[in-house]
Design a protein around this motif. Structure first.
Motif, PDB file in Angstrom:
ATOM      1  N   ARG A  74       0.852  -1.198   0.000  1.00 42.34           N
ATOM      2  CA  ARG A  74       0.000   0.000   0.000  1.00 42.34           C
ATOM      3  C   ARG A  74       0.883   1.242   0.000  1.00 42.34           C
ATOM      4  O   ARG A  74       0.603   2.218   0.687  1.00 42.34           O
ATOM      5  CB  ARG A  74      -0.912   0.007   1.234  1.00 42.34           C
ATOM      6  CG  ARG A  74      -1.752  -1.246   1.373  1.00 42.34           C
ATOM      7  CD  ARG A  74      -2.568  -1.242   2.644  1.00 42.34           C
ATOM      8  NE  ARG A  74      -3.621  -0.228   2.604  1.00 42.34           N
ATOM      9  CZ  ARG A  74      -4.386   0.072   3.649  1.00 42.34           C
ATOM     10  NH1 ARG A  74      -4.217  -0.560   4.787  1.00 42.34           N
ATOM     11  NH2 ARG A  74      -5.308   0.993   3.556  1.00 42.34           N
ATOM     12  N   GLY A 114      -1.494 -13.804  -6.917  1.00 44.00           N
ATOM     13  CA  GLY A 114      -1.798 -12.642  -6.075  1.00 44.00           C
ATOM     14  C   GLY A 114      -1.741 -13.052  -4.622  1.00 44.00           C
ATOM     15  O   GLY A 114      -1.760 -14.243  -4.313  1.00 44.00           O
ATOM     16  N   PRO A 115      -1.666 -12.070  -3.709  1.00 45.20           N
ATOM     17  CA  PRO A 115      -1.533 -12.392  -2.291  1.00 45.20           C
ATOM     18  C   PRO A 115      -2.651 -13.300  -1.790  1.00 45.20           C
ATOM     19  O   PRO A 115      -3.801 -13.142  -2.200  1.00 45.20           O
ATOM     20  CB  PRO A 115      -1.644 -11.022  -1.600  1.00 45.20           C
ATOM     21  CG  PRO A 115      -1.341 -10.019  -2.652  1.00 45.20           C
ATOM     22  CD  PRO A 115      -1.727 -10.630  -3.958  1.00 45.20           C
ATOM     23  N   LYS A 116      -2.292 -14.239  -0.948  1.00 46.95           N
ATOM     24  CA  LYS A 116      -3.279 -15.151  -0.352  1.00 46.95           C
ATOM     25  C   LYS A 116      -2.701 -15.732   0.916  1.00 46.95           C
ATOM     26  O   LYS A 116      -1.510 -15.963   1.009  1.00 46.95           O
ATOM     27  CB  LYS A 116      -3.542 -16.341  -1.286  1.00 46.95           C
ATOM     28  CG  LYS A 116      -4.572 -16.124  -2.344  1.00 46.95           C
ATOM     29  CD  LYS A 116      -4.712 -17.361  -3.206  1.00 46.95           C
ATOM     30  CE  LYS A 116      -5.291 -17.009  -4.549  1.00 46.95           C
ATOM     31  NZ  LYS A 116      -4.397 -16.229  -5.402  1.00 46.95           N
ATOM     32  N   ILE A 171      -6.761  -2.643  10.025  1.00 45.78           N
ATOM     33  CA  ILE A 171      -6.534  -4.054  10.350  1.00 45.78           C
ATOM     34  C   ILE A 171      -7.439  -4.887   9.447  1.00 45.78           C
ATOM     35  O   ILE A 171      -8.660  -4.779   9.505  1.00 45.78           O
ATOM     36  CB  ILE A 171      -6.821  -4.341  11.833  1.00 45.78           C
ATOM     37  CG1 ILE A 171      -5.757  -3.689  12.723  1.00 45.78           C
ATOM     38  CG2 ILE A 171      -6.858  -5.854  12.087  1.00 45.78           C
ATOM     39  CD1 ILE A 171      -4.362  -4.273  12.608  1.00 45.78           C
ATOM     40  N   ARG A 172      -6.799  -5.684   8.618  1.00 44.10           N
ATOM     41  CA  ARG A 172      -7.571  -6.439   7.619  1.00 44.10           C
ATOM     42  C   ARG A 172      -7.742  -7.887   8.047  1.00 44.10           C
ATOM     43  O   ARG A 172      -7.097  -8.798   7.558  1.00 44.10           O
ATOM     44  CB  ARG A 172      -6.898  -6.296   6.261  1.00 44.10           C
ATOM     45  CG  ARG A 172      -6.965  -4.836   5.854  1.00 44.10           C
ATOM     46  CD  ARG A 172      -6.696  -4.554   4.429  1.00 44.10           C
ATOM     47  NE  ARG A 172      -7.236  -3.225   4.117  1.00 44.10           N
ATOM     48  CZ  ARG A 172      -6.832  -2.460   3.132  1.00 44.10           C
ATOM     49  NH1 ARG A 172      -5.878  -2.874   2.327  1.00 44.10           N
ATOM     50  NH2 ARG A 172      -7.392  -1.294   2.935  1.00 44.10           N
ATOM     51  N   ALA A 173      -8.644  -8.052   9.003  1.00 45.96           N
ATOM     52  CA  ALA A 173      -8.924  -9.379   9.547  1.00 45.96           C
ATOM     53  C   ALA A 173     -10.240  -9.828   8.936  1.00 45.96           C
ATOM     54  O   ALA A 173     -11.285  -9.729   9.552  1.00 45.96           O
ATOM     55  CB  ALA A 173      -9.022  -9.295  11.063  1.00 45.96           C
ATOM     56  N   PHE A 174     -10.176 -10.313   7.696  1.00 45.21           N
ATOM     57  CA  PHE A 174     -11.410 -10.483   6.927  1.00 45.21           C
ATOM     58  C   PHE A 174     -11.900 -11.918   6.803  1.00 45.21           C
ATOM     59  O   PHE A 174     -13.040 -12.145   6.457  1.00 45.21           O
ATOM     60  CB  PHE A 174     -11.230  -9.884   5.523  1.00 45.21           C
ATOM     61  CG  PHE A 174     -10.018 -10.439   4.819  1.00 45.21           C
ATOM     62  CD1 PHE A 174     -10.087 -11.667   4.204  1.00 45.21           C
ATOM     63  CD2 PHE A 174      -8.819  -9.740   4.811  1.00 45.21           C
ATOM     64  CE1 PHE A 174      -8.970 -12.201   3.573  1.00 45.21           C
ATOM     65  CE2 PHE A 174      -7.697 -10.271   4.190  1.00 45.21           C
ATOM     66  CZ  PHE A 174      -7.771 -11.505   3.571  1.00 45.21           C
ATOM     67  N   ILE A 196      -0.694  -2.307  -3.882  1.00 40.12           N
ATOM     68  CA  ILE A 196      -1.745  -3.184  -3.361  1.00 40.12           C
ATOM     69  C   ILE A 196      -1.447  -3.630  -1.923  1.00 40.12           C
ATOM     70  O   ILE A 196      -0.370  -3.404  -1.393  1.00 40.12           O
ATOM     71  CB  ILE A 196      -1.973  -4.408  -4.275  1.00 40.12           C
ATOM     72  CG1 ILE A 196      -0.768  -5.327  -4.267  1.00 40.12           C
ATOM     73  CG2 ILE A 196      -2.335  -3.971  -5.680  1.00 40.12           C
ATOM     74  CD1 ILE A 196      -1.029  -6.668  -4.918  1.00 40.12           C
ATOM     75  N   CYS A 197      -2.456  -4.236  -1.342  1.00 41.01           N
ATOM     76  CA  CYS A 197      -2.350  -4.732   0.031  1.00 41.01           C
ATOM     77  C   CYS A 197      -1.949  -6.192  -0.040  1.00 41.01           C
ATOM     78  O   CYS A 197      -2.364  -6.919  -0.933  1.00 41.01           O
ATOM     79  CB  CYS A 197      -3.711  -4.566   0.697  1.00 41.01           C
ATOM     80  SG  CYS A 197      -4.060  -5.697   2.047  1.00 41.01           S
ATOM     81  N   SER A 198      -1.127  -6.625   0.899  1.00 41.37           N
ATOM     82  CA  SER A 198      -0.572  -7.975   0.814  1.00 41.37           C
ATOM     83  C   SER A 198      -1.447  -9.035   1.463  1.00 41.37           C
ATOM     84  O   SER A 198      -1.134 -10.215   1.420  1.00 41.37           O
ATOM     85  CB  SER A 198       0.823  -7.998   1.411  1.00 41.37           C
ATOM     86  OG  SER A 198       1.683  -7.280   0.575  1.00 41.37           O
ATOM     87  N   GLN A 199      -2.500  -8.621   2.121  1.00 40.03           N
ATOM     88  CA  GLN A 199      -3.570  -9.542   2.492  1.00 40.03           C
ATOM     89  C   GLN A 199      -3.230 -10.485   3.653  1.00 40.03           C
ATOM     90  O   GLN A 199      -4.105 -11.044   4.265  1.00 40.03           O
ATOM     91  CB  GLN A 199      -3.951 -10.352   1.238  1.00 40.03           C
ATOM     92  CG  GLN A 199      -5.256 -11.055   1.289  1.00 40.03           C
ATOM     93  CD  GLN A 199      -5.757 -11.416  -0.123  1.00 40.03           C
ATOM     94  OE1 GLN A 199      -5.584 -10.656  -1.065  1.00 40.03           O
ATOM     95  NE2 GLN A 199      -6.377 -12.563  -0.269  1.00 40.03           N
TER      96      GLN A 199
END
Ligand SMILES: Cc1cc2nc3c(=O)[nH]c(=O)nc-3n(C[C@H](O)[C@H](O)[C@H](O)COP(=O)(O)OP(=O)(O)OC[C@H]3O[C@@H](n4cnc5c(N)ncnc54)[C@H](O)[C@@H]3O)c2cc1C
Ligand SMILES: Cc1cc2nc3c(=O)[nH]c(=O)nc-3n(C[C@H](O)[C@H](O)[C@H](O)COP(=O)(O)OP(=O)(O)OC[C@H]3O[C@@H](n4cnc5c(N)ncnc54)[C@H](O)[C@@H]3O)c2cc1C
Ligand code: SF4
Ligand code: SF4
Ligand code: SF4
Lengths: 656, 442
Positions: B253, B417-419, B304-307, B272-275
Motif C-alpha cells: 500500500r 496474487g496475495p493469499k 486491520i484487515r482481519a477479513f 496493493i495490500c498484501s492480504q
C-alpha cells in the motif's frame, strides 16, 4: 495380547518436550508389558521418522504400534499408512495425544503434564495390546453428484463435475439460477454485469448433457451414506428420489436485514441497504433518482450487522468494504457532482482490491473513521437524515453530515433456512452460524459427514472468485472419491453378537443415522447394522441391556484396559536435562573453524558470559558475536547457562 | 541423460503448499503428475512458519504430512533442485526442458545422518533461518526437509574432503554434473508462489543497518519450534526483548518505494495490500505474549484487515490479551544509542493527529507479498500474461479463477496474487479441478 509393541514418543520439536519429560517416559514405557521398542523422536510425522517406524516394524516384526504425539485428528491417517507400508494392519496402531491434552493444556505444570502423559500412553499400550485386525469396507459408489443450490458456486462446480464425467443433479429452490449474483449489477473486480456472468455460466451448464437442473425444488430428506445417498426432492407435486454418490452444498447466504431503527432503517425511505442502493444505481440513467428526488450526496455506513464484538455477528463479512467502494466508483463514473462519505471502521480492501480504494480516494470520496464504541448516529427530521459522527482520523472531531441518502453497508448472514439444510445433511454449524468445514487447512471443503462437501458463501463470507474456488475444490475432492467407482470405508462400526441379541430394539431407537434394523437369524430376530450408514458413534453400545452390541476398536476389553492404564500410579522423577542435543560435538576440535570461534571459546574458557560481555571482551560487534555464538550453539560447541541476574540476557558456557 | 521423454498428465511448478495441494488433488484423481521444485526440499514458505492463523496449529505439523504424502504418492514424481529451462506448446502438448542441479551428494545413498555436516569446517549463512545463524557448507536444507538429503554449497566448499571421509555410505560425489531432461505433459500448473518485499528498499526503516530491526519472516523463525536460537532473543545482542513493535504495510500500500537496492522492477512501488501481514502480525503477537509474558507488544497499522473466517475474532482475541494497536504511519526508525541497540520509532498518531516518538527494543517489519513471475519467461512460443501488478494473470477471474492466457496452463496459490494458506489451498483445489476437466476433454 500383543507381545511386540513399538512405542514412539514425540518431542514435536519442543511443542511437547518443553513441558512433558518425553525422554523419561520413553525409558519407562520400555519396561511395559509387551513393549519391544520404545523410542523418542523429534517429529513423529516427519518423513524420516515414518521411515524409521516402518523399518522397525519390518525388522523387529512388531505386532502393533503406539504413537504418542498430537491429536489423532491430525495424523491418524499418516501413521495408519506407515503401518500399511510396513505390512502391519493399520488398526493395530493407537494414537495417544500428549500435545493438545498434556503439554499444551498444562504448560504451567510440566510435572503434572508428564504424569498425565504417562497414564495416557499406558492406556494406549494396553488398548493396542487388545487391538484386532480390521479390514476396511469396500462399497461401490455412484458417479453421481447432487449439488444443493444453484448460485455461482453450485453452477460452476456442476460444470467441472460434469466435465469430469460425473452425472450431476443441480437442485435449486428458487425459480431461477445464479443466486445473489443474478440480481447484482456491475461486479468487482472485473466490472462485468452480474446477470451476464450468470448467463455465461448458464450457457456452459446447457452444453453439458450430464447436468440435470431442477428449479423450484425443495430438499425434503437425505438418507444413506457416501457412495449411496438418497436425496428426496419435491418438485411441485412431484416427488423425486435421487441416488447419488456425493453431495455438494452451495446454498449461499442472506443479506443482513437491519433491524427497524438501526441507523434509521425503515424509519425513513432515505436510509437503504447496499444491495437496494446497487439496484437503484443500476436502474438510474443520467441522474441518480430515489423516490422521485435527485441524489447528490451519499453516506455509506460500514459494518452494519457485522464485527459486533458483543452482538450476534462477531465476524467480518469480508467483501462488503470492497462492494461499497466499488458502488461508489460506479456512482462517480455514472453521475456528475456526487459527494460520497464513507463511515468505516477499517477499510478491508485486501489484496488487489486496494486499487479500488485508492481510486475512490482520488475521486474525492471522503473517509471518516469511527470506532465500535462510538458509532455514527442517524437523526431523522421529517424523514431527512442527519448523521453525527466522531472522526477518529481527525482527532475525534464531531461531524454533522446532511446527505440525501444513507446507505447501510450490510454484510452476509447465514440463510434463514440453513438450520433445516444442516439438520437434513447433518452438517455442523460454526460459532458464526455458517456451515463448518473439518479444518480450514487440512480439510477445508469436507464436513464431518463423509461424502458431504460445502462450497461458496454457505461456509462463510466470500466474494465470487473465492466462492468459485472453494466450490471447485469440492468438485476436485468429489471427483477423486468417486472416480474409481469404489470407496473404502472405516471398519470402526458397531457389530452384533447374534447369540446374546434379543432384539429389544433399544439400539435402533438411539441410532441417529438409522443404521440399525432387525433381521431374522436362527429362528429369532436380531439387530443388524448397515455397514455403510453406521458412523461408529457408539451410542448403541451402552444402551443394550444384554451387552450384545459393541463398537470395533472400542470393545469392553479395550476400554477397560485403558482405564487400568490411566489409573496406574506413575513413578516419575524430577526432570534431568536431556543429553540428546549433539553429544557428538563435545569431542570436536575448533581447528579449521572461523577464527572468531576460537576467540569466543577463549573468552568463555572458565566463564559464563552474556553476548554483550563476550563482545566487549573480544572487541567485536554484538550482532556478529550473536550470529557466531548461535551457530556454535547449534553445532554443540557452546550451550546456554541460564539467565543473568537482570533476567534480560542468557549466559553461555563452553560445552564439555 | 535420458532421451526418452517421459509423458505426464500434469506438470506442477513449485512445491509450496499450493503446489503440493494441486499435485495431490490431481494424483488422487489418478493423473500422473511431475512436481518440479527449484529448492532442495518441497514445503515453500509454509514450512518456515511457526504456528499459523487463525487456528494456531503448528505449521510443521500441517505441512510435513502433506509433504510426505506428496513425496510418496505413486502418481507423483518429484524433481528437486531443478530449473525449468523451456516450455513449448505444440499440438496441445507441452514439451518441457529441465535441468537438475547437482547436490554433490547421491540421493539414493544419503541417509540424512548429518555426519558430513558435523565435520565440515566451512560456515555459511543459513537461508532457511533467514541468515540469522550459520550452517555448514554441506548440510540438510532443514530438519524437516523432504527428501532429507544433504547437499553441498559449492560456492563455499573448500574441497577439504572431510565430509567425503565421514560419510559412511559414500554418498559424496564432487564431480556431479547438472542433468538435463525433457518431458511431455498435457497441462501445466503454475504454483511458484511469491517473493517477500525486501525491507532494504525502505531505507528509512533501517533494516540491514540496525540489527534489531528484523522482518516478519525472521520473527516467524524465532518463534518456530525449529528456531535458530534457544529462545526468542534479539539478533543484535541476544537480549530478551520486552518492548516489541510491528510496522504493518511495510512495502505494501505504498507508492513511495524507491528501489534503493536496485533489484528487478517487481520490488519498487507496490500499491496493493498484501492480504496476509495484518493477520500474521497478530498471530506473532499472540505467540509472543505466550513466549514472553512480560513483553509489551505494539502493532502500528493503517487498517486491520482481519477479513477471513474467524479472523475478526482472532483480532479481538489479541486485543483482549493486551496487544496494543495504534493507528499510525511510521515515518522513520533510528537507533539512537548503539550500545542499548534500542530503536526510536517516529510516527504520526492518526487518532490524535500528532507526531510522536516511541522507544522499542525490537522492531518487526511486516513485509508484504511481491510477485514471483520468472516462470513467464520460459514459455517460448506462447505468452504467459501478467496482470498490472505483474502476478500471473487470471483471465476469467470470476468464473474460472485458475485460467491463464495459455490454454492448458493454470495458476494456483500466491502466484496469482496475495493469499493466506487457506485461500492458497482452495485456489489449488480449484486449479486441479479445472486442469482435470481440461485433460478429460482434450
Ligand atoms: C451487497 C453485495 C455486493 C456484492 N458484490 C459482489 C461483487 O461485485 N463481486 C463479487 O465477487 N462478489 C460480490 N458479492 C459477493 C457475492 O454475492 C457472493 O460471493 C456470491 O453470491 C456467493 O455465491 P454462492 O453461490 O455461494 O451463494 P448465493 O449467491 O447465495 O447462491 C446460493 C443459491 O442456493 C440456493 N439455495 C439456498 N438454499 C437452498 C436450499 N435449501 N435448497 C436449494 N437451493 C438453495 C439459493 O436460492 C441460491 O440460488 C457481493 C455481496 C453482497 C452482499
Ligand atoms: C512471515 C509470514 C507469516 C505467515 N503466516 C501465515 C499464517 O500464520 N497463516 C496463513 O494462512 N498464512 C501465513 N502466511 C502466508 C503463507 O506463507 C502463504 O499463504 C503460502 O506460503 C503461499 O503458498 P504458495 O504455495 O502459494 O507459495 P510459496 O510458499 O511461496 O511456495 C512456492 C514454491 O515454489 C517454488 N518455486 C518458485 N519459483 C519456482 C520455479 N521457477 N521453479 C520451480 N519452483 C519454484 C518455491 O521454491 C516454493 O517452494 C505467512 C507469510 C509470511 C511471509
Ligand atoms: S468487509 Fe468491511 S464493511 Fe464488511 S464487515 Fe468487514 S470491515 Fe465491515
Ligand atoms: S569438502 Fe566442502 S562440503 Fe565437504 S567438508 Fe569440506 S568444505 Fe565442507
Ligand atoms: S494485510 Fe494489513 S499489513 Fe498487510 S498490506 Fe494489507 S493492510 Fe497492510
Amino acid at each position: 495380547m500383543k507381545q511386540r509393541i513399538g512405542v514412539y514418543i514425540c518431542h514435536c520439536g519442543g511443542n511437547i518436550s518443553d513441558y512433558v519429560d518425553v525422554e523419561q517416559l520413553g525409558k519407562l514405557m520400555a519396561k511395559e508389558n509387551g513393549v519391544l521398542i520404545s523410542k523418542n523422536v523429534m517429529f513423529a510425522c516427519s518423513d524420516s521418522t515414518q521411515k524409521e517406524i516402518e523399518q522397525d516394524i519390518e525388522e523387529n516384526k512388531l505386532d502393533s504400534i503406539v504413537v504418542a504425539s498430537c491429536s489423532p485428528k491430525l495424523h491418524t491417517h499418516t501413521f495408519r499408512n506407515v503401518a500399511i507400508r510396513a505390512g502391519l494392519n493399520p488398526y493395530n496402531y493407537t494414537q495417544v495425544n500428549i500435545r493438545e491434552q498434556c503439554s499444551w493444556a498444562h504448560s504451567d505444570k510440566p510435572m503434572d503434564a508428564t504424569i498425565k502423559a504417562y497414564g495416557l500412553i499406558r492406556a494406549g499400550i494396553n488398548r493396542v495390546s487388545y487391538s484386532e485386525v480390521l479390514e476396511s469396507l469396500e462399497i461401490s459408489a455412484q458417479k453421481v453428484v447432487a449439488i444443493i443450490g444453484a448460485g455461482v458456486a453450485g453452477m460452476r462446480a456442476a460444470v467441472d463435475l460434469a466435465r469430469m464425467d460425473n452425472q450431476v443433479y443441480l437442485i435449486e429452490k428458487g425459480n431461477t439460477v445464479g443466486g445473489h449474483v443474478a440480481q447484482a449489477g456491475r461486479l468487482f473486480p472485473t466490472n462485468e454485469n452480474g446477470k451476464e456472468v450468470v448467463d455465461r455460466l448458464y450457457q456452459r451448464i446447457r452444453q453439458q448433457s450430464n447436468i440435470t437442473l431442477f428449479t423450484n425444488a425443495t430438499l425434503e430428506k437425505v438418507s444413506g451414506s457416501i457412495g449411496n445417498f438418497w436425496i428426496e426432492v419435491k418438485l411441485g407435486s412431484e416427488e423425486l428420489k435421487l441416488n447419488v454418490g456425493s453431495v455438494l452444498v452451495t446454498t449461499g447466504f442472506d443479506f443482513y436485514d437491519p433491524k427497524e431503527g438501526e441507523f434509521g432503517y425503515r424509519l425513513s425511505d432515505r436510509v437503504i441497504t447496499l444491495p437496494d442502493f446497487n439496484k437503484m444505481v443500476e436502474n438510474s440513467k443520467g441522474k441518480l433518482i430515489h423516490n422521485g428526488k435527485s441524489v447528490k450526496s451519499v453516506a455509506y455506513i460500514y459494518c452494519v450487522g457485522n464485527r459486533q464484538s458483543k452482538g450476534e455477528n462477531r465476524y467480518c463479512s469480508r467483501q462488503c468494504c470492497t462492494a461499497a467502494i466499488h458502488s461508489s466508483l460506479h456512482v462517480h463514473e455514472k453521475f456528475e457532482d456526487m459527494t460520497a462519505y464513507h463511515l468505516f471502521r477499517d477499510i478491508r480492501t485486501y489484496g488487489k482490491q486496494e486499487l479500488l480504494y485508492q481510486q475512490s480516494s482520488k475521486n474525492g470520496d471522503i473517509y471518516i473513521r469511527f470506532e465500535e464504541k462510538e458509532p455514527p448516529v442517524v437523526e431523522l427530521k421529517n424523514g431527512n437524515p442527519t448523521i453525527k459522527v466522531k472522526d477518529y482520523l481527525t482527532t475525534k472531531r464531531e461531524l454533522t453530515l446532511d446527505t440525501d441518502l444513507v446507505v447501510l453497508v450490510t454484510g452476509m448472514v447465514p440463510r434463514t433456512d440453513s438450520n433445516s439444510v444442516s439438520s437434513k445433511l447433518k452438517i455442523p454449524i460454526g460459532i458464526d452460524r455458517f456451515f463448518n468445514e473439518i479444518h480450514p487447512k487440512l480439510k477445508p471443503v469436507e464436513t464431518v459427514i463423509k461424502g458431504v462437501y460445502i462450497g461458496g458463501a454457505c461456509q462463510g463470507p466470500k466474494n465470487i472468485n473465492e466462492s468459485v474456488q472453494s466450490a471447485l475444490s469440492g468438485a476436485a475432492k468429489i471427483n477423486a472419491t468417486l472416480k474409481s467407482g469404489n470407496i473404502n470405508l472405516e471398519p470402526i462400526i458397531a457389530r452384533v453378537n447374534a447369540d446374546s441379541c434379543l432384539w429389544c430394539g433399544k439400539c435402533a431407537e438411539v441410532c441417529e443415522y438409522d443404521a440399525i434394523s432387525s433381521i431374522a437369524n436362527g429362528g429369532k430376530l436380531i439387530a443388524e447394522v448397515n455397514k455403510a450408514t453406521c458412523k461408529g458413534c457408539g451410542i448403541c453400545a451402552p444402551t443394550c441391556p444384554s451387552n450384545a452390541i459393541e463398537l470395533a476398536q472400542f470393545t469392553d476389553n479395550e476400554i477397560e484396559s485403558m482405564i487400568d492404564g490411566l489409573m496406574s500410579k506413575a513413578e516419575i522423577s524430577p526432570r534431568v536435562e536431556s543429553q540428546q542435543n549433539n553429544q557428538k560435538a563435545g569431542v570436536q576440535s575448533l581447528a579449521g573453524y572461523p577464527k572468531i570461534w576460537r576467540t569466543i571459546a577463549n573468552a568463555l574458557e572458565g566463564n559464563t558470559l552474556t553476548i554483550p560481555q563476550i563482545a566487549e571482551k573480544i572487541d567485536q560487534e554484538a550482532s556478529l558475536v550473536t550470529w557466531h555464538l548461535m551457530t556454535m550453539n547449534r553445532y554443540g560447541f557452546v550451550e546456554s547457562a541460564g539467565l543473568n541476574d537482570n533476567e534480560d540476557y542468557f549466559m553461555y558456557k563452553l560445552k564439555k | 541423460m535420458s532421451i526418452d521423454k517421459t509423458k505426464y498428465d500434469a506438470l506442477v511448478v513449485g512445491g509450496g503448499i499450493a503446489g503440493q495441494e494441486a499435485a495431490l488433488s490431481l494424483a488422487d484423481m489418478d493423473y500422473k503428475v511431475l512436481l518440479v521444485e527449484k529448492d532442495l526440499s518441497i514445503g515453500g514458505k509454509m514450512i518456515h512458519l511457526s504456528k499459523v492463523f487463525p487456528t494456531l496449529d503448528c505449521a510443521a505439523c500441517i505441512t510435513t504430512p502433506k509433504m510426505s504424502e506428496t513425496a510418496r504418492h505413486p502418481n507423483i514424481n518429484l524433481l528437486l533442485n531443478t530449473n525449468i529451462l523451456e516450455i513449448e506448446k505444440d499440438n496441445g502438448i507441452f514439451s518441457i526442458a529441465l535441468t537438475i542441479r547437482p547436490k554433490y551428494v547421491k540421493e539414493d545413498l544419503c541417509t540424512g545422518c548429518q555426519l558430513c555436516e558435523w565435520v565440515c569446517p566451512v560456515i555459511v549463512d543459513d537461508g532457511f533461518n533467514n541468515n540469522m545463524v550459520g550452517r555448514k557448507a554441506i548440510s540438510i536444507a532443514f530438519n524437516l526437509a523432504n527428501p532429507k538429503v544433504a547437499a553441498i554449497d559449492m560456492n563455499h566448499c573448500i574441497k577439504c574432503k572431510k565430509c567425503e571421509i565421514a560419510c559412511v555410505p559414500k554418498a559424496i560425489d564432487y564431480s556431479m554434473q547438472p542433468q538435463n531432461i525433457s518431458i511431455e505433459t498435457k497441462t501445466v500448473i503454475i504454483s511458484t508462489g511469491f517473493n517477500l518485499f525486501k525491507p532494504e528498499n525502505k531505507p528509512q526503516y533501517g533494516y540491514g543497518k540496525y540489527p534489531n530491526v528484523i522482518d516478519a519472516m525472521q520473527m516467524d523463525r524465532l518463534i518456530a519450534p525449529t528456531r535458530p536460537y534457544n529462545s526468542v532473543v534479539r539478533p543484535g545482542d541476544g537480549k530478551i526483548p520486552d518492548k516489541i513493535a510491528y510496522v504493518l504495510c511495510t512495502g505494501s500500500r505504498d507508492t513511495s518505494i524507491e528501489n534503493a537496492i536496485g533489484c528487478s522492477v517487481d520490488c519498487a512501488n507496490n500499491p496493493i495490500c498484501s492480504q496476509i501481514c495484518c493477520m500474521y502480525s497478530i498471530k506473532q503477537a499472540q505467540l509472543l505474549m505466550g513466549a514472553l509474558p512480560l513483553a509489551d507488544i505494539t502493532i502500528y497499522y493503517m487498517d486491520i484487515r482481519a477479513f477471513g473466517k474467524g479472523y475478526e475474532e482472532f483480532y479481538q482475541q489479541a486485543k483482549g490479551m493486551g496487544v496494543s494497536f495504534i493507528k499510525g504511519k511510521i515515518a522513520k526508525i533510528t537507533q539512537k544509542d548503539h550500545n542499548s541497540g534500542d530503536l526510536i520509532l517516529r510516527y504520526e498518531d492518526v487518532t490524535t493527529g500528532t507526531l510522536k516518538e516511541a522507544k522499542h527494543d525490537l522492531v518487526v517489519l511486516s513485509v508484504g507479498v511481491l510477485p514471483n513471475n520468472e516462470i513467464a519467461k520460459v514459455f517460448t512460443n506462447q505468452k504467459l500474461e501478467l496482470d498490472d501488478q505483474r502476478f500471473i494473470k487470471q483471465v476469467d477471474e470470476l468464473l474460472s479463477p485458475s485460467l491463464t492466457s495459455i490454454e492448458g496452463v493454470f495458476v494456483a496459490g500466491t502466484a496469482a496474487g496475495p493469499k493466506d494458506i487457506p485461500d492458497s489451498i482452495l485456489s489449488a483445489g480449484s486449479a486441479a479441478s479445472e486442469a482435470a476437466s481440461y485433460i478429460n476433454n482434450i
